[in-house]
Design a protein around this motif. Structure first.
Motif, mmCIF file in Angstrom:
data_model
loop_
_atom_site.group_PDB
_atom_site.id
_atom_site.type_symbol
_atom_site.label_atom_id
_atom_site.label_comp_id
_atom_site.label_asym_id
_atom_site.label_seq_id
_atom_site.Cartn_x
_atom_site.Cartn_y
_atom_site.Cartn_z
ATOM 1 N N SER A 184 0.841 -1.197 0.000
ATOM 2 C CA SER A 184 0.000 0.000 0.000
ATOM 3 C C SER A 184 0.882 1.256 0.000
ATOM 4 N N LEU A 185 2.007 1.195 0.712
ATOM 5 C CA LEU A 185 2.938 2.335 0.691
ATOM 6 C C LEU A 185 3.570 2.505 -0.688
ATOM 7 N N MET A 186 3.960 1.358 -1.290
ATOM 8 C CA MET A 186 4.547 1.425 -2.643
ATOM 9 C C MET A 186 3.521 2.005 -3.614
ATOM 10 N N GLU A 187 2.278 1.536 -3.470
ATOM 11 C CA GLU A 187 1.199 1.981 -4.363
ATOM 12 C C GLU A 187 0.924 3.480 -4.172
ATOM 13 N N LEU A 188 0.936 3.916 -2.912
ATOM 14 C CA LEU A 188 0.710 5.343 -2.643
ATOM 15 C C LEU A 188 1.797 6.185 -3.322
ATOM 16 N N GLY A 189 3.066 5.730 -3.191
ATOM 17 C CA GLY A 189 4.175 6.465 -3.798
ATOM 18 C C GLY A 189 4.098 6.458 -5.319
ATOM 19 N N ALA A 190 3.598 5.360 -5.889
ATOM 20 C CA ALA A 190 3.587 5.227 -7.357
ATOM 21 C C ALA A 190 2.391 5.919 -8.001
ATOM 22 N N THR A 191 1.274 6.029 -7.281
ATOM 23 C CA THR A 191 0.063 6.542 -7.940
ATOM 24 C C THR A 191 -0.431 7.879 -7.381
ATOM 25 N N THR A 192 -0.070 8.217 -6.140
ATOM 26 C CA THR A 192 -0.698 9.372 -5.494
ATOM 27 C C THR A 192 0.339 10.345 -4.920
ATOM 28 N N CYS A 193 1.230 9.834 -4.105
ATOM 29 C CA CYS A 193 2.256 10.701 -3.504
ATOM 30 C C CYS A 193 3.422 10.766 -4.492
ATOM 31 N N LEU A 194 3.133 11.391 -5.647
ATOM 32 C CA LEU A 194 4.043 11.313 -6.799
ATOM 33 C C LEU A 194 5.288 12.181 -6.604
ATOM 34 N N PRO A 195 6.386 11.819 -7.289
ATOM 35 C CA PRO A 195 7.626 12.590 -7.135
ATOM 36 C C PRO A 195 7.569 13.919 -7.896
ATOM 37 N N ASN A 196 8.653 14.644 -7.829
ATOM 38 C CA ASN A 196 8.851 15.891 -8.582
ATOM 39 C C ASN A 196 7.772 16.934 -8.317
ATOM 40 N N GLY A 197 7.465 17.120 -7.056
ATOM 41 C CA GLY A 197 6.558 18.202 -6.675
ATOM 42 C C GLY A 197 5.131 18.029 -7.132
ATOM 43 N N ALA A 198 4.689 16.792 -7.363
ATOM 44 C CA ALA A 198 3.345 16.615 -7.913
ATOM 45 C C ALA A 198 2.462 15.647 -7.111
ATOM 46 N N PRO A 199 2.458 15.711 -5.777
ATOM 47 C CA PRO A 199 1.595 14.774 -5.049
ATOM 48 C C PRO A 199 0.118 15.111 -5.244
ATOM 49 N N LEU A 200 -0.719 14.064 -5.346
ATOM 50 C CA LEU A 200 -2.161 14.269 -5.534
ATOM 51 C C LEU A 200 -2.838 14.174 -4.160
ATOM 52 N N CYS A 201 -2.583 15.176 -3.335
ATOM 53 C CA CYS A 201 -2.989 15.096 -1.922
ATOM 54 C C CYS A 201 -4.505 14.976 -1.757
ATOM 55 N N SER A 202 -5.265 15.529 -2.688
ATOM 56 C CA SER A 202 -6.722 15.458 -2.506
ATOM 57 C C SER A 202 -7.241 14.028 -2.649
ATOM 58 N N ASP A 203 -6.439 13.126 -3.259
ATOM 59 C CA ASP A 203 -6.857 11.722 -3.401
ATOM 60 C C ASP A 203 -6.228 10.825 -2.340
ATOM 61 N N CYS A 204 -5.536 11.407 -1.390
ATOM 62 C CA CYS A 204 -4.692 10.593 -0.502
ATOM 63 C C CYS A 204 -5.451 10.113 0.736
ATOM 64 N N PRO A 205 -5.352 8.819 1.051
ATOM 65 C CA PRO A 205 -6.081 8.276 2.201
ATOM 66 C C PRO A 205 -5.511 8.700 3.557
ATOM 67 N N VAL A 206 -4.287 9.262 3.561
ATOM 68 C CA VAL A 206 -3.709 9.664 4.854
ATOM 69 C C VAL A 206 -3.433 11.175 4.896
ATOM 70 N N GLN A 207 -4.158 11.897 4.072
ATOM 71 C CA GLN A 207 -3.961 13.355 4.034
ATOM 72 C C GLN A 207 -4.160 13.958 5.431
ATOM 73 N N HIS A 208 -5.171 13.454 6.172
ATOM 74 C CA HIS A 208 -5.483 14.029 7.495
ATOM 75 C C HIS A 208 -4.347 13.836 8.496
ATOM 76 N N LEU A 209 -3.402 12.912 8.175
ATOM 77 C CA LEU A 209 -2.293 12.651 9.095
ATOM 78 C C LEU A 209 -0.963 13.205 8.569
ATOM 79 N N CYS A 210 -1.006 13.835 7.413
ATOM 80 C CA CYS A 210 0.240 14.195 6.725
ATOM 81 C C CYS A 210 0.700 15.595 7.133
ATOM 82 N N LEU A 211 1.827 15.653 7.819
ATOM 83 C CA LEU A 211 2.336 16.936 8.305
ATOM 84 C C LEU A 211 2.876 17.801 7.161
ATOM 85 N N GLY A 212 3.460 17.163 6.157
ATOM 86 C CA GLY A 212 3.956 17.917 4.996
ATOM 87 C C GLY A 212 2.810 18.649 4.318
ATOM 88 N N TYR A 213 1.679 17.963 4.174
ATOM 89 C CA TYR A 213 0.501 18.582 3.556
ATOM 90 C C TYR A 213 0.004 19.730 4.422
#
Ligand code: SF4
Length: 349
Positions: A184-213
């Motif tokens: 699930s972590l690998m999948e999050l990194g590959a599909t949602t928490c994308l590299p190069n400044g492009a994370p799709l935070c609005s689709d993220c299941p742990v957005q409410h816990l994410c301090l960076g966000y």
């Protein structure tokens, strides 16, 4: 408070259960299939790996088949994936698994880690996904997710950061579903928490816990240490023909692309006259010389800037091996760096 905490486990697992990419190695995740797929996936995109993985499994379906395979067979199956020491290590490890463990990969993180070419990430992936052991699998994708979850500006390239991150994930691994949690972590990194400044935070299941966000830093993270400059090398690559045959040679047994076949090359970006002279010095009698499109290939530490020529010779020199175009395609592992120069052969087919 940290973002990497036990509260992320349940939302990540339930997000993973609701749907994830359909990847061939996820159906029937045997230790062998997980191992081969993870080594192939290092530095290569998932979409590119699919075909390689399926061809590999058809030819070499288990550890015994790999251990018994000729070098030419596994090198050919790897052709184009690059990093050829990885496929040599796969073979060495398969031989060791046959000798020590009767052809079954060991269900033990430490024993997996001791095999050639298996690092902590791959050992963790095999242990957790195939054997259900509660071991983390932390690669660059997972480090990126962790740095964002924690709003941590430590360079993720720092080995101490990686060690600490492994320890923190180890502390929260769910013992009933360790493989799914890692995936699930690998999948999050590959599909949602994308590299190069492009994370799709609005689709993220742990957005409410994410301090960076929450601090507005997700796009700036992670931080990497400055990379060393890559060395540029000029080379002149020769597509040498004798009749319909193509001249190739083996590279030295150590260094870049060790032991692989290559199109012959000369140092520097040579003019047609300089090529004529260099071949004349070798006593090679040339009948035709044509320029090919230049090409570039990037390795980890060096970049080849290649000038290319099509050369027809009157006699085949003994220091080259001459093969037909179809044999070159089907039987010899030629690194992808040389492929641009083979495109002129397509007109002949
Ligand atoms: Fe990554 Fe955004 Fe999710 Fe944080 S909220 S883990 S930055 S995708």
């Amino acid at each position: 408070m940290n973002g990497v905490c036990s509260a992320i486990v349940a939302p990540l697992l339930s997000w993973y259960d609701q749907g994830h990419r359909d990847l061939p190695w996820r159906t029937r995740p045997t230790p062998y299939r997980v191992w081969i797929s993870e080594i192939m996936l290092q530095q290569t995109r998932v979409e590119a790996v699919r075909g390689y993985f399926e061809r590999w499994m058809q030819s070499l379906p288990d550890v015994h088949a790999l251990a018994a395979a000729d070098e030419a067979v596994y090198m050919k199956l790897w052709e184009g994936l690059g990093y050829y020491s990885r496929v040599r290590n796969l073979h060495r490890a398969a031989v060791e698994v046959c000798e020590k463990y009767g052809g079954e990969l060991p269900a033990d993180y430490g024993h997996l880690l001791a095999l050639p070419g298996i690092g902590d990430y791959t050992a963790g992936a095999i242990a957790s996904i195939a054997f259900g052991l509660p071991v983390p699998a932390v690669d660059g994708n997972v480090l990126r997710v962790a740095a964002r979850l924690d709003n941590d500006f430590t360079p993720i390239t720092d080995p101490k950061y990686k060690k600490l991150t492994r320890e923190r994930f180890a502390a929260i691994m769910p013992t009933d579903r360790p493989g799914d949690f890692n995936q699930s972590l690998m999948e999050l990194g590959a599909t949602t928490c994308l590299p190069n400044g492009a994370p799709l935070c609005s689709d993220c299941p742990v957005q409410h816990l994410c301090l960076g966000y929450h601090h507005g830093n997700a796009a700036q993270l992670p931080v990497r240490a400055a990379k060393k400059m890559r060395r540029a090398e000029n080379r002149t690559v020769l597509l040498i023909r004798y009749g319909t045959l193509i001249g190739i040679r083996r590279r030295p047994d150590s260094g870049l692309l060790a032991g692989l076949w290559e199109l012959p090359a000369l140092e520097g970006a040579l003019s047609p006259d300089a090529v004529r002279q260099a071949l004349g010095v070798r006593g090679w009698q040339m009948e035709k010389l044509l320029s090919l499109h230049p090409a570039k290939h990037i390795f980890t530490h060096v970049e080849w800037r290649m000038t290319g020529y099509y050369v027809e010779l009157a006699e085949p020199p003994a220091e080259l091996t001459f093969v037909t175009p179809s044999a070159l395609r089907e039987e010899y592992a030629l690194p992808s760096a040389f492929r641009p120069f083979l495109s002129v052969l397509e007109d002949e087919e």
